[in-house]
Scaffold this motif. Structure first.
Motif, PDB file in Angstrom:
ATOM      1  N   PHE A 119      26.029 -32.191  88.366  1.00 38.87           N
ATOM      2  CA  PHE A 119      24.670 -32.253  89.150  1.00 38.87           C
ATOM      3  C   PHE A 119      23.734 -32.450  87.665  1.00 38.87           C
ATOM      4  O   PHE A 119      22.776 -33.107  87.669  1.00 38.87           O
ATOM      5  CB  PHE A 119      24.241 -30.923  89.449  1.00 38.87           C
ATOM      6  CG  PHE A 119      22.956 -30.924  90.332  1.00 38.87           C
ATOM      7  CD1 PHE A 119      22.588 -31.971  91.453  1.00 38.87           C
ATOM      8  CD2 PHE A 119      21.696 -30.297  89.778  1.00 38.87           C
ATOM      9  CE1 PHE A 119      21.277 -31.932  92.099  1.00 38.87           C
ATOM     10  CE2 PHE A 119      20.431 -30.335  90.296  1.00 38.87           C
ATOM     11  CZ  PHE A 119      20.429 -30.889  91.303  1.00 38.87           C
ATOM     12  N   VAL A 120      24.241 -32.218  86.455  1.00 36.81           N
ATOM     13  CA  VAL A 120      23.371 -32.209  85.215  1.00 36.81           C
ATOM     14  C   VAL A 120      23.486 -33.631  84.834  1.00 36.81           C
ATOM     15  O   VAL A 120      22.352 -34.116  84.593  1.00 36.81           O
ATOM     16  CB  VAL A 120      23.959 -31.208  84.266  1.00 36.81           C
ATOM     17  CG1 VAL A 120      23.706 -31.690  82.849  1.00 36.81           C
ATOM     18  CG2 VAL A 120      23.789 -29.718  84.381  1.00 36.81           C
ATOM     19  N   ALA A 121      24.683 -34.239  85.072  1.00 38.50           N
ATOM     20  CA  ALA A 121      24.710 -35.742  84.635  1.00 38.50           C
ATOM     21  C   ALA A 121      23.843 -36.336  85.441  1.00 38.50           C
ATOM     22  O   ALA A 121      22.969 -37.578  85.062  1.00 38.50           O
ATOM     23  CB  ALA A 121      26.243 -36.107  84.871  1.00 38.50           C
ATOM     24  N   ALA A 122      23.685 -36.211  86.894  1.00 43.32           N
ATOM     25  CA  ALA A 122      22.732 -37.054  87.680  1.00 43.32           C
ATOM     26  C   ALA A 122      21.352 -36.447  87.270  1.00 43.32           C
ATOM     27  O   ALA A 122      20.569 -37.646  87.167  1.00 43.32           O
ATOM     28  CB  ALA A 122      22.994 -36.551  89.191  1.00 43.32           C
ATOM     29  N   LEU A 123      20.924 -35.497  86.838  1.00 40.67           N
ATOM     30  CA  LEU A 123      19.557 -35.192  86.873  1.00 40.67           C
ATOM     31  C   LEU A 123      19.128 -35.780  85.380  1.00 40.67           C
ATOM     32  O   LEU A 123      18.148 -36.594  85.311  1.00 40.67           O
ATOM     33  CB  LEU A 123      19.424 -33.672  86.451  1.00 40.67           C
ATOM     34  CG  LEU A 123      19.233 -32.988  87.565  1.00 40.67           C
ATOM     35  CD1 LEU A 123      19.165 -31.416  87.266  1.00 40.67           C
ATOM     36  CD2 LEU A 123      18.172 -33.212  88.609  1.00 40.67           C
ATOM     37  N   LYS A 124      20.159 -35.815  84.218  1.00 38.63           N
ATOM     38  CA  LYS A 124      19.812 -36.580  83.204  1.00 38.63           C
ATOM     39  C   LYS A 124      19.695 -38.047  83.414  1.00 38.63           C
ATOM     40  O   LYS A 124      18.728 -38.822  82.548  1.00 38.63           O
ATOM     41  CB  LYS A 124      20.852 -36.455  81.967  1.00 38.63           C
ATOM     42  CG  LYS A 124      20.882 -34.977  81.497  1.00 38.63           C
ATOM     43  CD  LYS A 124      22.234 -34.932  80.662  1.00 38.63           C
ATOM     44  CE  LYS A 124      21.831 -33.414  79.859  1.00 38.63           C
ATOM     45  NZ  LYS A 124      23.177 -33.306  78.823  1.00 38.63           N
ATOM     46  N   GLU A 125      20.355 -38.579  84.205  1.00 36.24           N
ATOM     47  CA  GLU A 125      20.248 -40.160  84.469  1.00 36.24           C
ATOM     48  C   GLU A 125      18.841 -40.450  85.182  1.00 36.24           C
ATOM     49  O   GLU A 125      18.212 -41.501  84.850  1.00 36.24           O
ATOM     50  CB  GLU A 125      21.476 -40.382  85.512  1.00 36.24           C
ATOM     51  CG  GLU A 125      21.404 -41.940  85.786  1.00 36.24           C
ATOM     52  CD  GLU A 125      21.711 -42.720  84.569  1.00 36.24           C
ATOM     53  OE1 GLU A 125      21.311 -43.983  84.403  1.00 36.24           O
ATOM     54  OE2 GLU A 125      22.255 -42.483  83.517  1.00 36.24           O
ATOM     55  N   MET A 126      18.310 -39.529  86.128  1.00 36.46           N
ATOM     56  CA  MET A 126      17.165 -39.749  86.920  1.00 36.46           C
ATOM     57  C   MET A 126      16.019 -39.489  85.702  1.00 36.46           C
ATOM     58  O   MET A 126      14.987 -39.948  85.920  1.00 36.46           O
ATOM     59  CB  MET A 126      16.967 -38.665  87.978  1.00 36.46           C
ATOM     60  CG  MET A 126      18.076 -39.097  89.103  1.00 36.46           C
ATOM     61  SD  MET A 126      17.533 -37.977  90.695  1.00 36.46           S
ATOM     62  CE  MET A 126      18.466 -36.397  89.987  1.00 36.46           C
TER      63      MET A 126
END
Length: 780
Positions: free
Chosen positions: A446-453
């Motif tokens: 979930f952290v990886a998806a947030l950083k991308e957004m």
């Protein structure tokens, strides 16, 4: 000789007289205390002597071991009291009587020991035989004679000590009265002597002071002799010389003060409150004219009413602030405004420091300044601060109570702030977010998806709206769906220092959409199937409705029969109560009375002493049984219930409960007519009796209230107390704790009469029970 020397001689003589009187009173008090102690000791000796005689008779007649033990314990007590009397009694007559008491007591104890040895261990018939023994009778007669002589000696000793106490008391009162008269006479003589010395000299001084007080500072006191008043007159004359010099200097200082105060940009003033509460301003500088500069609207009061000139409508309020300052001696400070002739408003601030005057009044020295400009600045600042606080409160309310998760992070993706809703979405408390990065809070995927957004928001200052994100299935909250929006957080310099975001949980909406889609398809299939079954089901329902209507009619008829049977059973129970009460009163009671009469006749024919105790015991049992039968008869069928009515019977019941349990029943009646059949009255009476017994035994209080009233065509009875109450549901039991009527039976029987029974326990304590029955005219 000076006044001080004369006063010293007079005081020494008066003090010597006081010392002599106090010593005489102290000696009298000691004598009175000694006589009182001897009187108490003689009373104790006489009491012990009479108690010995009583215990002696109990032991000889009944052979009670307890009486023997107490008898010989009193012998030891009497011996100790006689020894104390030998130490305390000093007069020859008292010691002679005490010696006779001691001799009689010793002889009585010796004979008592011989009698006890003769009767020891005997009981019943053996004791009766011992009573007829010649030696025992002779010993008992000797003891009675010795004890009689001992009682006479003890009474004679008591009379002697009482006479001595009365003489000492009379002597003490006489000496006290004489001492008071002597002190008063000496005081009056001393006062007359001092007054004769001072009257003429003080008259001259008063005349001189009166002239000086009128303003004649040229007058001088007349000096005669060499005593203190002559020295005082000389000092006073020298002070007058200095006062004249100071008066001239004070006038110069006053003129200088007026010149200086006229140049000060404000008002110098003095305020004063006298011990009588009169407020004034003795001094006001010329600045008041510059401030008001011909204010025609202001009243023309003198300057000693400065504040009434400024604000006549709030004058008493301002005086109140000065009174508070006078009570605490704290500096006075007050702000007020005045209106100038041209309509302008000026703000003034007064400050003053208080000082206590010798006469009890208070004097302030203070200054009044114009603060109009600073007041305007303060008001503008207060309005600005109020608007800021309101906006901040609105923002806080939105952040706290919004149904959307809100948060803010810095460029290192560290949580700066978030609300409770956002913390609940992350399944962690708020204190595990603040100051931590998203890597420490969320799962790696979930952290990886947030950083991308968040990359375009932090790097390009773009805003993202309505992004749908799906959570992980292994999270504690399960698989979730969120709708997210992100905006950059920009500093005053224009640089992006973080971002803010809002998160809305749309899991339920997603689930509802899927359920709605499946339900729509399922509904279409079910509509076709149920349409075919509807016609057949409708026919079956019509047939079932007809059958149920017939069953309901039969059930209503059976229910009415059951109610009639229950009512008949209740009435039969009341009639059975009447029958049992009548039989107890007319048969059992009469037979017991006849048995008591025959027992009394039989006892009168027997010789005295034979079976007397047994006859008295049987007679007591019969009396108690008759009383119990009367009480039971009254409880089953109180005569007042049939003759005087329900109100009188309830009042009688309250008196009985107060006598048996100490319960105070406060009864109130509205005085209206309340006709009821006897059976209904009896049922209601038993119900109220059960409620009052529960209050007496379980409520933990000794007071309750009973209200009897008629409302329309119904009669209401309320029983209320302030006790501990009861647990809800405890009143529905089938049996009563007291073994009586029972709250469940109360509810059923009142219902059979067509009435209503209710009971409630208040949270703050206390219970209220109510009974309502319809009005019925008694037949016959």
């Amino acid at each position: 000789m000076t006044f001080a020397e004369r006063m010293k001689i007079s005081s020494i003589m008066f003090f010597a007289l006081l010392v002599f009187g106090v010593a005489l009173l102290f000696w009298s008090s000691e004598e009175l205390n000694s006589a009182r102690q001897n009187d108490v000791l003689s009373d104790d000796i006489q009491t012990v002597v009479f108690e010995r005689a009583t215990l002696r008779d109990e032991y000889f007649l009944y052979g009670l071991e307890r009486a023997r033990v107490q008898w010989f314990d009193l012998n030891r007590d009497a011996d100790g009291l006689i020894r104390r009397g030998g130490e305390r009694f000093h007069t020859q007559k008292e010691r002679q009587v005490l010696e006779k008491v001691r001799v009689d007591f010793s002889e009585s104890v010796l004979v008592s020991q011989r009698l006890v040895e003769l009767l020891r261990g005997k009981w019943g018939p053996e004791l009766d035989n011992a009573h007829h023994d010649e030696l025992a009778s002779r010993l008992y007669s000797q003891i009675m004679l010795k004890d009689s002589a001992l009682q006479q000696s003890a009474s004679q000793l008591q009379q002697l000590t009482r006479q001595r106490y009365d003489r000492a008391n009379f002597r003490s009162i006489l000496l006290t009265f004489a001492f008071v008269l002597l002190v008063v006479a000496a005081g009056r003589a001393n006062a007359f002597f001092i007054n004769s010395l001072l009257r003429r000299r003080l008259q001259l001084l008063n005349e001189g002071v009166a002239r000086i007080a009128s303003g004649d500072f040229s007058h001088r006191m007349e000096c005669r002799g060499s005593d203190e008043l002559a020295v005082f007159s000389q000092v006073f004359n020298s002070v007058l010389d200095k006062v004249q010099d100071y008066t001239g200097q004070l006038k110069k200082s006053h003129d200088l003060l007026n010149d200086l105060s006229s140049q000060v940009p404000g008002i110098l003033f003095q305020a004063q409150i006298t011990p009588a509460g009169v407020f004034s301003t003795p001094y006001v500088s010329r600045g008041v004219d510059d401030l008001c500069h011909g204010n025609a609207a202001a009243p023309a009061q003198a300057l000693d009413q400065l504040f009434e000139r400024f604000q006549p409508e709030k004058y008493q309020t301002i005086v109140g602030t000065f009174l508070n300052s006078a009570d605490t001696l704290q500096p006075w400070e007050h702000e007020f405004r005045i209106t100038l002739p041209d309509g302008r408003i000026r703000w003034l601030r007064g400050q003053a420091r208080p000082m206590r005057l010798p006469d009890g009044g208070t004097l302030w020295h203070g200054f009044i300044s114009d603060i109009t400009e600073s007041k305007g600045v303060e008001e503008a600042l207060a309005r600005s601060e109020s608007r800021y606080r309101m906006k901040l409160q609105e923002l806080t309310n939105i952040y706290t109570h919004t149904p959307v998760g809100l948060f803010a992070v810095d460029r290192e993706m560290r949580y700066l702030r978030l609300n409770e809703r956002m913390a609940s979405y992350n399944c962690r408390p708020m204190d595990e977010h603040i100051g931590k990065t998203i890597d420490e809070v969320h799962p790696p995927e979930f952290v990886a998806a947030l950083k991308e957004m968040w990359r375009p928001v932090l790097e390009k200052s773009e805003s993202l709206f309505d992004l749908e994100v799906q959570g992980q299935e292994e999270w504690p909250s399960g698989l979730r769906h969120w709708l997210m929006s992100f905006q950059p957080l920009i500093a005053d310099t224009g640089a992006v220092i973080g971002l803010t975001g809002s998160v809305m949980d749309i899991t339920e909406r997603k689930v509802a959409e899927q359920v709605l889609l499946g339900a729509r398809q399922h509904l279409e299939r079910e509509v076709q199937l149920r349409t075919a079954k509807l016609s057949l089901t409708n026919e079956h329902l019509m047939q079932e409705i007809e059958v149920r209507k017939k069953v309901e009619v039969e059930l209503l008829a059976q229910q009415q029969k059951l109610q009639d049977m229950a009512h008949d059973i209740s009435m039969a129970e009341e009639r059975e109560r009447d029958r049992i009460a009548s039989e107890l009163h007319d048969q059992v009671g009469q037979r017991l009375i006849l048995a008591k009469i025959k027992l009394d006749s039989l006892a009168s024919k027997l010789p005295l002493g034979e079976c007397e105790a047994e006859a008295i015991g049987v007679e007591t049992l019969i009396e108690q049984t008759l009383q119990d039968i009367r009480s039971l008869t009254f409880q089953l069928r109180p005569p007042l219930l049939a003759t005087a009515g329900l109100e009188a019977a309830l009042r009688w019941l309250g008196e009985e409960l107060q006598a048996d349990f100490g319960l105070e029943v406060a009864f109130s009646d509205d005085g209206k007519d309340k006709p009821l059949r006897y059976e209904v009255r009896s049922t209601v009476f038993q119900a109220v009796r059960e409620l009052l017994l529960n209050v007496a035994k379980h409520a933990g209080t000794k007071k309750c209230r009973v209200r009897f009233s008629r409302v329309g065509e119904r009669i209401a009875i309320e029983v209320e107390d302030d006790g501990v109450g009861f647990r809800q549901g405890a009143s529905d039991g089938a049996t009563a704790r007291s073994g009586g009527f029972g709250l469940s039976n109360v509810r059923q029987k009142i219902g059979h009469l067509g009435g209503v029974f209710s009971i409630e326990s208040r949270p703050q304590g206390g219970t209220r029970a109510a009974i309502e029955v319809p009005v019925e005219i008694e037949n016959g």
